[in-house]
Motif scaffolding. Structure first.
Motif, mmCIF file in Angstrom:
data_model
loop_
_atom_site.group_PDB
_atom_site.id
_atom_site.type_symbol
_atom_site.label_atom_id
_atom_site.label_comp_id
_atom_site.label_asym_id
_atom_site.label_seq_id
_atom_site.Cartn_x
_atom_site.Cartn_y
_atom_site.Cartn_z
ATOM 1 N N VAL A 24 -13.191 8.941 76.930
ATOM 2 C CA VAL A 24 -14.333 8.990 76.020
ATOM 3 C C VAL A 24 -15.513 8.313 76.707
ATOM 4 C CG1 VAL A 24 -15.260 8.279 73.798
ATOM 5 C CG2 VAL A 24 -12.859 8.946 73.999
ATOM 6 N N ASP A 25 -16.570 9.055 76.843
ATOM 7 C CA ASP A 25 -17.805 8.456 77.335
ATOM 8 C C ASP A 25 -18.534 7.886 76.126
ATOM 9 O OD1 ASP A 25 -20.332 7.852 78.184
ATOM 10 O OD2 ASP A 25 -20.479 9.538 79.558
ATOM 11 N N ASN A 26 -18.369 6.582 75.941
ATOM 12 C CA ASN A 26 -18.909 5.969 74.725
ATOM 13 C C ASN A 26 -20.430 6.046 74.670
ATOM 14 O OD1 ASN A 26 -16.460 5.099 73.412
ATOM 15 N ND2 ASN A 26 -16.229 3.657 75.119
ATOM 16 N N ALA A 27 -21.070 6.012 75.828
ATOM 17 C CA ALA A 27 -22.532 6.061 75.851
ATOM 18 C C ALA A 27 -23.043 7.367 75.259
ATOM 19 C CB ALA A 27 -23.032 5.891 77.290
ATOM 20 N N SER A 28 -22.446 8.481 75.700
ATOM 21 C CA SER A 28 -22.964 9.784 75.257
ATOM 22 C C SER A 28 -22.169 10.359 74.093
ATOM 23 C CB SER A 28 -22.920 10.773 76.425
ATOM 24 O OG SER A 28 -21.575 11.090 76.721
ATOM 25 N N GLY A 29 -21.034 9.729 73.762
ATOM 26 C CA GLY A 29 -20.211 10.253 72.682
ATOM 27 C C GLY A 29 -19.481 11.543 73.009
ATOM 28 N N HIS A 30 -19.089 11.690 74.292
ATOM 29 C CA HIS A 30 -18.316 12.878 74.674
ATOM 30 C C HIS A 30 -16.850 12.523 74.838
ATOM 31 C CE1 HIS A 30 -21.355 16.068 75.793
ATOM 32 N NE2 HIS A 30 -22.104 15.053 75.450
ATOM 33 N N PHE A 31 -16.001 13.472 74.470
ATOM 34 C CA PHE A 31 -14.555 13.305 74.570
ATOM 35 C C PHE A 31 -13.991 14.364 75.511
ATOM 36 C CE2 PHE A 31 -10.377 14.777 73.194
ATOM 37 C CZ PHE A 31 -9.648 13.610 73.070
ATOM 38 N N PHE A 32 -13.127 13.939 76.445
ATOM 39 C CA PHE A 32 -12.504 14.847 77.404
ATOM 40 C C PHE A 32 -11.000 14.630 77.372
ATOM 41 C CE2 PHE A 32 -16.643 13.586 78.881
ATOM 42 C CZ PHE A 32 -17.228 14.755 79.326
ATOM 43 N N MET A 33 -10.251 15.708 77.376
ATOM 44 C CA MET A 33 -8.800 15.539 77.446
ATOM 45 C C MET A 33 -8.184 16.654 78.281
ATOM 46 S SD MET A 33 -6.245 14.323 74.465
ATOM 47 C CE MET A 33 -4.940 15.416 73.937
ATOM 48 N N ARG A 34 -7.259 16.251 79.131
ATOM 49 C CA ARG A 34 -6.501 17.192 79.958
ATOM 50 C C ARG A 34 -5.031 17.018 79.628
ATOM 51 N NH1 ARG A 34 -3.373 17.395 84.528
ATOM 52 N NH2 ARG A 34 -3.675 19.200 85.873
ATOM 53 N N THR A 35 -4.397 18.101 79.184
ATOM 54 C CA THR A 35 -3.031 18.020 78.706
ATOM 55 C C THR A 35 -2.184 19.050 79.434
ATOM 56 O OG1 THR A 35 -4.037 17.519 76.544
ATOM 57 C CG2 THR A 35 -1.662 17.890 76.585
ATOM 58 N N GLU A 36 -1.242 18.573 80.226
ATOM 59 C CA GLU A 36 -0.306 19.493 80.894
ATOM 60 C C GLU A 36 0.843 19.760 79.945
ATOM 61 O OE1 GLU A 36 1.266 18.700 84.816
ATOM 62 O OE2 GLU A 36 -0.702 17.975 85.454
ATOM 63 N N LEU A 37 1.052 21.037 79.657
ATOM 64 C CA LEU A 37 2.036 21.412 78.646
ATOM 65 C C LEU A 37 3.133 22.270 79.258
ATOM 66 C CD1 LEU A 37 -0.577 22.360 75.933
ATOM 67 C CD2 LEU A 37 1.024 20.434 75.791
ATOM 68 N N GLN A 38 4.303 22.198 78.660
ATOM 69 C CA GLN A 38 5.434 22.992 79.091
ATOM 70 C C GLN A 38 6.105 23.569 77.852
ATOM 71 O OE1 GLN A 38 8.302 20.697 81.285
ATOM 72 N NE2 GLN A 38 8.525 22.339 82.783
ATOM 73 N N GLY A 39 6.442 24.849 77.904
ATOM 74 C CA GLY A 39 7.119 25.449 76.766
ATOM 75 C C GLY A 39 6.867 26.949 76.707
ATOM 76 N N TYR A 40 7.020 27.530 75.509
ATOM 77 C CA TYR A 40 6.747 28.951 75.307
ATOM 78 C C TYR A 40 5.414 29.058 74.581
ATOM 79 C CZ TYR A 40 11.574 29.208 76.683
ATOM 80 O OH TYR A 40 12.727 29.062 77.390
ATOM 81 N N PHE A 41 4.452 29.678 75.230
ATOM 82 C CA PHE A 41 3.072 29.650 74.726
ATOM 83 C C PHE A 41 2.731 30.902 73.936
ATOM 84 C CE2 PHE A 41 3.062 26.662 78.126
ATOM 85 C CZ PHE A 41 2.121 25.719 77.808
ATOM 86 N N ASN A 42 2.099 30.703 72.790
ATOM 87 C CA ASN A 42 1.372 31.783 72.137
ATOM 88 C C ASN A 42 -0.096 31.363 72.206
ATOM 89 O OD1 ASN A 42 0.001 33.435 70.382
ATOM 90 N ND2 ASN A 42 1.836 33.766 69.107
ATOM 91 N N ASP A 43 -0.758 31.818 73.254
ATOM 92 C CA ASP A 43 -2.111 31.326 73.532
ATOM 93 C C ASP A 43 -3.043 31.514 72.342
ATOM 94 O OD1 ASP A 43 -0.846 31.277 76.012
ATOM 95 O OD2 ASP A 43 -2.664 31.809 77.099
ATOM 96 N N ASP A 44 -2.981 32.677 71.707
ATOM 97 C CA ASP A 44 -3.945 32.989 70.654
ATOM 98 C C ASP A 44 -3.826 32.038 69.465
ATOM 99 O OD1 ASP A 44 -4.874 34.991 72.233
ATOM 100 O OD2 ASP A 44 -3.776 36.586 71.209
ATOM 101 N N THR A 45 -2.598 31.855 69.007
ATOM 102 C CA THR A 45 -2.453 30.984 67.830
ATOM 103 C C THR A 45 -2.704 29.519 68.208
ATOM 104 O OG1 THR A 45 -0.081 30.789 68.202
ATOM 105 C CG2 THR A 45 -0.812 32.549 66.721
ATOM 106 N N LEU A 46 -2.328 29.161 69.412
ATOM 107 C CA LEU A 46 -2.589 27.775 69.841
ATOM 108 C C LEU A 46 -4.091 27.498 69.869
ATOM 109 C CD1 LEU A 46 -1.562 25.059 71.000
ATOM 110 C CD2 LEU A 46 -1.651 26.070 73.260
ATOM 111 N N LEU A 47 -4.831 28.396 70.472
ATOM 112 C CA LEU A 47 -6.278 28.191 70.562
ATOM 113 C C LEU A 47 -6.931 28.287 69.184
ATOM 114 C CD1 LEU A 47 -6.999 30.128 73.891
ATOM 115 C CD2 LEU A 47 -7.052 27.646 73.526
ATOM 116 N N ALA A 48 -6.419 29.175 68.359
ATOM 117 C CA ALA A 48 -6.977 29.295 67.005
ATOM 118 C C ALA A 48 -6.749 27.997 66.226
ATOM 119 C CB ALA A 48 -6.329 30.482 66.276
ATOM 120 N N ASP A 49 -5.551 27.445 66.344
ATOM 121 C CA ASP A 49 -5.267 26.161 65.678
ATOM 122 C C ASP A 49 -6.215 25.068 66.176
ATOM 123 O OD1 ASP A 49 -3.301 27.324 64.224
ATOM 124 O OD2 ASP A 49 -1.612 26.347 65.245
#
Lengths: 277, 277, 277, 277
Positions: A38-63
């Protein structure tokens, strides 16, 4: 089971980590690595998440889109190898290092082609079974030359262009076309010694340390977002030529480290800076 | 509004980040910084969460205990300054650096007292208004000396003991009493040159780099969990004495960096290793 | 037996090392250390010779003058401790480091006095028994202030003035008076971030490395001959304030290393550069 | 005009620099670079003198022999490129780096051949037009294997053998034959982690820095005179495999830097140490 990387960048707000990791959990995706900033000065949030499993990209992104603030940039990146095209002029060391690291498995990319404005590095490139295109700039305007370069480059549909000591300045049109997809190695510790002949400038100034900077190319010469920098000590024994010679190792190490971060989706560009998670 | 740090260490399991951040969110605690690490080899999960808000420690911890796997170690640490007692022998540089960094605000601890087996550093300590106790070892058995040391030390109820070039080996009884609370600086790049006179050993071996190691003290001499290491180059011009002189800066820098990580609750001890988040 | 250091700087010519070492040999002076450097580009020769024996300075220098090219600068320096006056503003870390290294023997100088434009560092200085003079700049022109500063400084007849985070620019008159005798620590990796607030500039540019530079002061701001530089890595987690905090260690280490070279007569100034033998 | 390097190693005595440089001057040889070192503890004197001019080797050496103490080792080395044979097993990065640096001019040697106990690196070697010999160790005793290796190696009359991750221990007979002419890269910061699997050892110990060491091979495993060492930081995120991967860059950089010093005649071996001038 697949591996994918989720990259999230949005305005900071309460509960973001909780919301994102909840959704991953609900989708039965295992979090292999997670990093946030979190860049507290500018109020930006960044996250990088390495995931493993069976992906349903569309529903994941929609959620995610439903849960996260408006304006969130999120991207689910497959673990496929990135495709790069390398631009060169005459110096072998950065190209050679990328070719060798690709050969021995240290840099996991697909080198689609090497394009140079001289044919000096054709033999080296072809030793490794990679196509080399010489697009001479002689007797051409900058625009004409770039048009011919792009004709060659575009066909490879590269994820990134790597300027491995490509010694010509790119026009805004070219840069725009590969926005935040061109990585350059500059042979100084930026912002010191912007522009031509940085080792000569360093010698003239009498510095005790020289360096190299890998950055994304923007239209402001040597002013793009910095990805990686490193330095080595020098002293009065070093001529400008000695500095250039000694600098080769730093240049190639910095470039390949930057490239590794970029092609493995660790780098967020944000304003004129990078966040590397 | 208060600031506290939540430290969680447990077996890895699906959804841990989600569970912990959910609970923080439910308690309306803002996550200022969050870092986690999964040791995939051993299946251990570590998370450090800096929180801001109004804390109800009991209910927060109860919620966590209910949500997390049995055997989880979790700790909610206040942002109060840690209290340290420093043990010394005769060398001034590590003690001096801690005193100075404490004075200028770079190291935010409360130095309760300095205890030495000589009175060499009494004046230096008292310049900074800190009590100095000289507990001579002369004519005492190791056990007798330590008993007298502990009599002095124990009264200060320190969070950590810092061995700032304290040149005596501690007995198992002493180490046990301050389990994982004693931080030592060893003047070599461990595990090279364990034991006495590491600079002489380094000189004899003809190494080109020397270093220093800050570690928690355990009963195996110089074998405890390493917190921080750093090195400097040397060459044939360095006598063993020159190495010792040059090593001072590394020693004090490594010790104060390690100390900063420890007193700000970044360090998990895990087997014979540290995880620093 | 005495120890002295002979510093020779002249145009390069055949046989210089032979001529100088012959003369030393003839005078029955033992060469403890010898280092020379020829700048082939400019044709300059530099030699530093540590000598031990019974010195007749006059005849030794006369012999050298006869043997060496016209225009040779040669200097025979005794091994007496150099006398320094330290100038400060409010920040403690560089002053503290010099005081502590002087106290523990790592930096062998005589600190004649500390002069500040605030009284912030008076207590710290006086802990070590060194006189502190506060010369406030309030309500004074730059020239008036410097006149008062010089009144205090001049009485100490210092070999060198050390600007240990003295945050005011000196006038040409002041600089001229202590020509190549004023050592400054600048809190950036020069020539990057010349001028005010270098950490803020570094933060704004998004660099991945920050540094510090010790240099002789000339009339061109931050442009004087560089003695020593060093750097540390930073990343997106660092605010400008974090950089300033982290930079303290580099600043003080660079300054004290530069100072050690200068006061032990290792540094030749030559054009806008240094040769360090 | 030729360039040669004079290497002198003898007992220290008054006037040595003077005597040697006098003789060079008398022979009308210009001193391009000169470096000397006196080990005051042992009373040894080392000098490396780069000379330019018209050489009469016999009379020059005769003059030196007359002037210098009995037992002096002196050598006048031509500036011809050294001839090396590289020994490998399966890992590409060190070999690749030497091949590439030789190709781009950073390492000025003649690579006579590469010899491996597998054929894994045959293709890579031959890309650069260099003969590759596979001498399998399968079904052979150590002595039988080395006999076959030497049959191949000896024909090339190499100045140096370079073990570029050659993973077999050499017998005393082999080592004796190429006394102080075999350069090995060990993948740890010696003397830490002698022997097999140093990255696994480093991982198990929980060190925060890993390194590599280039050294001359002697009959004591990993105990020979050290030429060059370097390190990189690691942390809890690194598995033993990650360390091995990250260590590649250090290994190859250390090896090629050591090699550059050796083949350019900067390295004196002295007892179990090196003096690098």
């Amino acid at each position: 089971m697949e591996k994918k990387t989720l990259l999230t960048h949005c305005s900071d707000a309460p509960g973001l980590i909780s919301k994102i990791t909840n959704i991953c959990y609900k989708h039965q995706l295992n979090i292999v690595h997670n990093n946030e900033f979190v860049d507290n000065a500018s109020g930006h949030f960044f996250m990088r998440t390495e995931l493993q499993g069976y992906f349903n990209d569309d529903t994941l992104l929609a959620d995610l889109d439903q849960a996260l603030p408006a304006g969130t940039k999120r991207k689910l990146v497959s673990s496929d190898r990135k495709r790069i095209v390398i631009l060169v002029t005459k110096e072998a060391h950065c190209l050679g290092d990328i070719l060798m690291k690709n050969f021995d498995g240290s840099l996991d990319v697909e080198i689609a082609a090497v394009v140079g404005n001289y044919d000096t590095l054709k033999d080296l490139t072809e030793k490794f079974g990679i196509p080399y295109h010489c697009v001479s700039h002689v007797d051409l305007s900058r625009e004409q030359h770039e048009a011919k370069m792009l004709e060659v480059i575009d066909q490879y549909q590269a994820d990134y262009l790597v300027l491995a000591k490509y010694m010509r300045v790119l026009t805004p049109g070219f840069v725009e076309k590969y926005h935040h997809k061109i990585i350059n190695i500059h042979h100084s510790f930026l912002p010191a010694f912007i522009g031509a002949k940085p080792y000569q400038q360093a010698f003239d100034r009498g510095v005790k340390i020289i360096g190299a900077t890998a950055h994304f190319v923007t239209n402001d010469l040597d002013e793009g977002p910095i990805i990686k920098q490193d330095v080595i000590p020098v002293d009065h024994n070093f001529s400008a030529q000695d500095m250039a010679q000694a600098g080769r190792d730093v240049e190639k190490n910095v470039l390949s480290k930057a490239l590794n971060k970029v092609v493995n989706d660790h780098v967020f560009v944000y304003g004129n800076k990078t966040v590397i998670l």
